[in-house]
Design a protein around this motif. Sequence first.
Motif, PDB file in Angstrom:
ATOM      1  N   MET A 152       0.870  -1.323  -0.075  1.00  0.00           N
ATOM      2  CA  MET A 152       0.106   0.004   0.016  1.00  0.00           C
ATOM      3  C   MET A 152       0.908   1.298   0.029  1.00  0.00           C
ATOM      4  SD  MET A 152      -2.854   1.475   2.309  1.00  0.00           S
ATOM      5  CE  MET A 152      -3.429  -0.206   2.717  1.00  0.00           C
ATOM      6  N   THR A 153       1.939   1.153   0.526  1.00  0.00           N
ATOM      7  CA  THR A 153       2.925   2.315   0.705  1.00  0.00           C
ATOM      8  C   THR A 153       3.730   2.616  -0.653  1.00  0.00           C
ATOM      9  OG1 THR A 153       4.497   1.121   1.606  1.00  0.00           O
ATOM     10  CG2 THR A 153       2.983   2.346   2.949  1.00  0.00           C
ATOM     11  N   SER A 154       3.512   1.811  -1.765  1.00  0.00           N
ATOM     12  CA  SER A 154       4.305   2.116  -2.746  1.00  0.00           C
ATOM     13  C   SER A 154       3.500   2.298  -4.086  1.00  0.00           C
ATOM     14  CB  SER A 154       5.264   0.762  -3.161  1.00  0.00           C
ATOM     15  OG  SER A 154       6.002   0.543  -2.074  1.00  0.00           O
ATOM     16  N   PRO A 155       3.877   2.870  -5.145  1.00  0.00           N
ATOM     17  CA  PRO A 155       3.121   3.105  -6.313  1.00  0.00           C
ATOM     18  C   PRO A 155       2.939   1.561  -6.733  1.00  0.00           C
ATOM     19  CG  PRO A 155       5.234   4.449  -6.495  1.00  0.00           C
ATOM     20  CD  PRO A 155       5.214   3.389  -5.345  1.00  0.00           C
ATOM     21  N   SER A 156       1.784   1.223  -7.244  1.00  0.00           N
ATOM     22  CA  SER A 156       1.563  -0.158  -7.413  1.00  0.00           C
ATOM     23  C   SER A 156       0.506  -0.475  -8.404  1.00  0.00           C
ATOM     24  CB  SER A 156       1.548  -0.763  -6.110  1.00  0.00           C
ATOM     25  OG  SER A 156       0.077  -0.269  -5.616  1.00  0.00           O
ATOM     26  N   LEU A 157       0.524  -1.700  -8.821  1.00  0.00           N
ATOM     27  CA  LEU A 157      -0.395  -1.939  -9.762  1.00  0.00           C
ATOM     28  C   LEU A 157      -1.064  -3.387  -9.417  1.00  0.00           C
ATOM     29  CD1 LEU A 157       0.613  -0.424 -13.002  1.00  0.00           C
ATOM     30  CD2 LEU A 157      -1.383  -0.031 -11.802  1.00  0.00           C
ATOM     31  N   PRO A 158      -2.219  -3.850 -10.059  1.00  0.00           N
ATOM     32  CA  PRO A 158      -2.335  -5.352  -9.922  1.00  0.00           C
ATOM     33  C   PRO A 158      -1.513  -6.437 -10.314  1.00  0.00           C
ATOM     34  CG  PRO A 158      -3.978  -4.205 -11.611  1.00  0.00           C
ATOM     35  CD  PRO A 158      -2.941  -3.087 -11.003  1.00  0.00           C
ATOM     36  N   PRO A 159      -0.991  -7.245  -9.682  1.00  0.00           N
ATOM     37  CA  PRO A 159      -0.163  -8.325 -10.283  1.00  0.00           C
ATOM     38  C   PRO A 159      -0.810  -8.856 -11.424  1.00  0.00           C
ATOM     39  CG  PRO A 159      -1.229  -9.060  -8.183  1.00  0.00           C
ATOM     40  CD  PRO A 159      -1.585  -7.766  -8.268  1.00  0.00           C
ATOM     41  N   PRO A 160       0.399  -9.376 -12.379  1.00  0.00           N
ATOM     42  CA  PRO A 160      -0.403  -9.973 -13.491  1.00  0.00           C
ATOM     43  C   PRO A 160      -0.714 -11.505 -13.134  1.00  0.00           C
ATOM     44  CG  PRO A 160       2.208  -9.711 -13.680  1.00  0.00           C
ATOM     45  CD  PRO A 160       1.609  -9.135 -12.042  1.00  0.00           C
ATOM     46  N   SER A 161      -1.579 -11.635 -12.271  1.00  0.00           N
ATOM     47  CA  SER A 161      -1.927 -12.961 -11.952  1.00  0.00           C
ATOM     48  C   SER A 161      -3.514 -13.202 -12.668  1.00  0.00           C
ATOM     49  CB  SER A 161      -2.086 -13.255 -10.593  1.00  0.00           C
ATOM     50  OG  SER A 161      -3.047 -12.197 -10.103  1.00  0.00           O
ATOM     51  N   ASP A 187       7.323  -3.584 -15.365  1.00  0.00           N
ATOM     52  CA  ASP A 187       8.328  -4.374 -15.987  1.00  0.00           C
ATOM     53  C   ASP A 187       9.483  -3.452 -15.623  1.00  0.00           C
ATOM     54  OD1 ASP A 187       8.740  -5.414 -19.047  1.00  0.00           O
ATOM     55  OD2 ASP A 187      10.489  -4.608 -18.208  1.00  0.00           O
ATOM     56  N   CYS A 188      10.766  -4.304 -15.419  1.00  0.00           N
ATOM     57  CA  CYS A 188      11.973  -3.841 -14.824  1.00  0.00           C
ATOM     58  C   CYS A 188      12.568  -2.885 -15.917  1.00  0.00           C
ATOM     59  CB  CYS A 188      12.765  -4.752 -14.511  1.00  0.00           C
ATOM     60  SG  CYS A 188      12.107  -5.849 -12.964  1.00  0.00           S
ATOM     61  N   THR A 189      12.077  -2.710 -17.224  1.00  0.00           N
ATOM     62  CA  THR A 189      12.568  -1.676 -18.136  1.00  0.00           C
ATOM     63  C   THR A 189      11.325  -1.137 -18.650  1.00  0.00           C
ATOM     64  OG1 THR A 189      14.452  -3.358 -18.675  1.00  0.00           O
ATOM     65  CG2 THR A 189      14.176  -1.407 -19.997  1.00  0.00           C
ATOM     66  N   PRO A 190      10.746  -0.322 -17.920  1.00  0.00           N
ATOM     67  CA  PRO A 190       9.423   0.049 -18.030  1.00  0.00           C
ATOM     68  C   PRO A 190       9.273   0.924 -19.465  1.00  0.00           C
ATOM     69  CG  PRO A 190      10.253   1.348 -16.451  1.00  0.00           C
ATOM     70  CD  PRO A 190      11.267   0.236 -16.662  1.00  0.00           C
ATOM     71  N   THR A 191       8.303   0.634 -20.250  1.00  0.00           N
ATOM     72  CA  THR A 191       8.009   1.611 -21.353  1.00  0.00           C
ATOM     73  C   THR A 191       7.321   2.956 -21.075  1.00  0.00           C
ATOM     74  OG1 THR A 191       5.932   0.234 -21.648  1.00  0.00           O
ATOM     75  CG2 THR A 191       8.202  -0.200 -23.119  1.00  0.00           C
ATOM     76  N   CYS A 202       3.955  -0.847 -20.068  1.00  0.00           N
ATOM     77  CA  CYS A 202       4.239  -1.092 -18.653  1.00  0.00           C
ATOM     78  C   CYS A 202       5.061  -0.184 -17.811  1.00  0.00           C
ATOM     79  CB  CYS A 202       5.163  -2.194 -18.448  1.00  0.00           C
ATOM     80  SG  CYS A 202       4.595  -3.804 -19.035  1.00  0.00           S
ATOM     81  N   ILE A 203       4.694   0.091 -16.533  1.00  0.00           N
ATOM     82  CA  ILE A 203       5.518   0.827 -15.587  1.00  0.00           C
ATOM     83  C   ILE A 203       6.125  -0.034 -14.705  1.00  0.00           C
ATOM     84  CG2 ILE A 203       3.632   2.788 -15.833  1.00  0.00           C
ATOM     85  CD1 ILE A 203       2.705   2.060 -12.986  1.00  0.00           C
ATOM     86  N   ASN A 204       6.904   0.887 -13.738  1.00  0.00           N
ATOM     87  CA  ASN A 204       7.648  -0.078 -12.564  1.00  0.00           C
ATOM     88  C   ASN A 204       7.009   0.334 -11.357  1.00  0.00           C
ATOM     89  OD1 ASN A 204       8.804   2.873 -13.369  1.00  0.00           O
ATOM     90  ND2 ASN A 204      10.317   2.321 -11.436  1.00  0.00           N
ATOM     91  N   TYR A 205       6.804  -0.756 -10.481  1.00  0.00           N
ATOM     92  CA  TYR A 205       6.221  -0.521  -9.376  1.00  0.00           C
ATOM     93  C   TYR A 205       7.313  -0.405  -8.183  1.00  0.00           C
ATOM     94  CZ  TYR A 205       2.198  -3.230 -11.474  1.00  0.00           C
ATOM     95  OH  TYR A 205       1.395  -3.588 -12.410  1.00  0.00           O
ATOM     96  N   ILE A 206       8.473  -0.579  -8.550  1.00  0.00           N
ATOM     97  CA  ILE A 206       9.677  -0.689  -7.514  1.00  0.00           C
ATOM     98  C   ILE A 206      10.755  -0.052  -7.986  1.00  0.00           C
ATOM     99  CG2 ILE A 206       8.790  -2.680  -6.190  1.00  0.00           C
ATOM    100  CD1 ILE A 206      11.368  -4.141  -7.831  1.00  0.00           C
ATOM    101  N   ASP A 207      11.849   0.194  -7.301  1.00  0.00           N
ATOM    102  CA  ASP A 207      12.898   0.965  -7.921  1.00  0.00           C
ATOM    103  C   ASP A 207      13.663  -0.006  -8.759  1.00  0.00           C
ATOM    104  OD1 ASP A 207      15.279   2.093  -7.995  1.00  0.00           O
ATOM    105  OD2 ASP A 207      16.303   1.460  -6.141  1.00  0.00           O
ATOM    106  N   VAL A 208      13.658   0.229 -10.119  1.00  0.00           N
ATOM    107  CA  VAL A 208      14.484  -0.500 -11.184  1.00  0.00           C
ATOM    108  C   VAL A 208      15.773   0.013 -11.506  1.00  0.00           C
ATOM    109  CG1 VAL A 208      12.235  -1.675 -11.962  1.00  0.00           C
ATOM    110  CG2 VAL A 208      12.971   0.526 -12.778  1.00  0.00           C
ATOM    111  N   SER A 209      16.392   0.810 -10.695  1.00  0.00           N
ATOM    112  CA  SER A 209      17.625   1.408 -10.975  1.00  0.00           C
ATOM    113  C   SER A 209      18.667   0.260 -11.170  1.00  0.00           C
ATOM    114  CB  SER A 209      18.172   2.359  -9.876  1.00  0.00           C
ATOM    115  OG  SER A 209      18.275   1.832  -8.861  1.00  0.00           O
ATOM    116  N   MET A 210      19.920   0.522 -11.654  1.00  0.00           N
ATOM    117  CA  MET A 210      20.845  -0.519 -11.922  1.00  0.00           C
ATOM    118  C   MET A 210      21.207  -1.233 -10.351  1.00  0.00           C
ATOM    119  SD  MET A 210      21.023  -1.630 -14.808  1.00  0.00           S
ATOM    120  CE  MET A 210      20.237  -1.212 -16.404  1.00  0.00           C
TER     121      MET A 210
END
Length: 497
Positions: free
Chosen positions: A1-10, A430-434, A459-467
């Motif tokens: 709940m505390t992160s920008p988030s989206l429904p999981p792809p389930s 996606d870890c390399t979001p479009t 796709c966006i990123n829900y978490i930190d996807v930095s290197m």
Amino acid sequence: MTSPSLPPPSPSPSTPTPPSPSPCFYGVLPTPYGGRGAFAKARIPKNTTILQCDGPYASVVLRKFRKEVCAWCFAWCFESAEGRKSSWSVRLDIVDGEVGPGGQKGKGGGGVIWTPWFCREGCRGDWVREYFWCGEESGSESLVALMNTLEKTLVAYRTAKSRPKSQPASTSVPPPHPFTFLDTWTSADVSESSIDSAWKMAEILASNLKKPSKILEVLEEWNAASAEDPRELLTEFEADCARFVLDGIVRQALQTQVAIAVTASPHTALGSTLAIDLHSGSTAATLPNAKPTGLWQDLLHLQNNELQHIRSKPYMLGVFIRVYLFLQYIVRTAKPAQRKRREGQVFGLNGNTAFIKRPAFLETLGMFLEATDSVRAILARDHGNVFGIWEKGLPHSEDGGREGEREGSGDDGEMFGWGMYVFGSYFNHDCTPTVRKQQHGRSLHFVTTRDVEEGEELCINYIDVSMNNGVVSRNAELSKEWFFECGCKRCRRERDE
Ligand SMILES: [Zn+2]
Ligand SMILES: [Zn+2]
């Protein structure tokens, strides 16, 4: 709940396919890996705003930030255009619970302890308009009454608890309480039917308690049976959840009242205005990719994460039910101060005079709370469908809009609160979001990070996807908070390395 988030792809076979939120750039379709996602309908160039959500369906600014973060545009006073400020200075003026025109300091006494704070007059005006109901002031007035009752109840409880009691507290074991099992149950106990029956219990209990004060007693006894020395009626987190849900229920009630008025009088000028209010709600909605706050039905289309959420954090059902019971008390006891004077106010509809009594709004709200459905629907979609409101306040430009933007995962800095942007929740991770998210005041924009080909998933990123966040740590976070393992190209490549 505390992160920008989206429904999981389930997979979610029971969820109906929603109408595509943007006919122009993408369609919402089933994905090859289950669930649904947003797919480009044609080639989209880099830096295209494919969606702009004008505002959240429901949001909350955490209590500790309420004077620092504008209740409307979420701007932070520490980053004010005039330099660092310790709080905003524009507030909604309230005279004995009545929403006034504002700016009259010193009149807001009379036990009023809650008021929204704004960065400027314009934001106050926009806020008031949002909750006004077509010229009626029931929405904002009732909201203020509700919020005041909420804060007063919490403060009164805390004050009473922190005073030493005249009588020593009873040392006997508290009697068994119907809900204490929720404090200790485990993932193994969590099932659809056990969740259903706990909600049903709460609903029956609340409807059997004719006196609102009895509801508080139930909460108090529950707390006493759960903790050593509960000095708060609700934890800070529960109180923020209650504020968030209340905001959503108020919107649902406002939309329902508007819908009733439109149905009653569809062909009058007033009926048309109401219909426009209901379906657009914003001038930006004339743009093809702009979306208003959305309707209750749009919220219901979001993925229901209740079971997964409670299975991963079983204590959350106790949080949800405390929030429900507490809101029952608030809605039943809140009273706008000027209620009597306004009783029987005439509200004309094309010659047919309808009498909108002052308490009608609160009665509507009470109706939504009789059953647990509305509260439960919001809380079931809260996790995984909300976006954090982050510390990224930027100075206002001359025209009042927010200039510039700061991007990234949004996970840096403080989180001021969260909001549910119903149309923004169809993008998978996606870890390399479009697509990147950009906060522009109250609205949230989704912008392509590169050229996207027709048929490609957006796709966006829900978490930190930095290197510096590796595949193992990324997936630990995704499975803990979003209940899935990422199968994106980057993850597959990094796993092979
Ligand atoms: Zn503002
Ligand atoms: Zn990945």
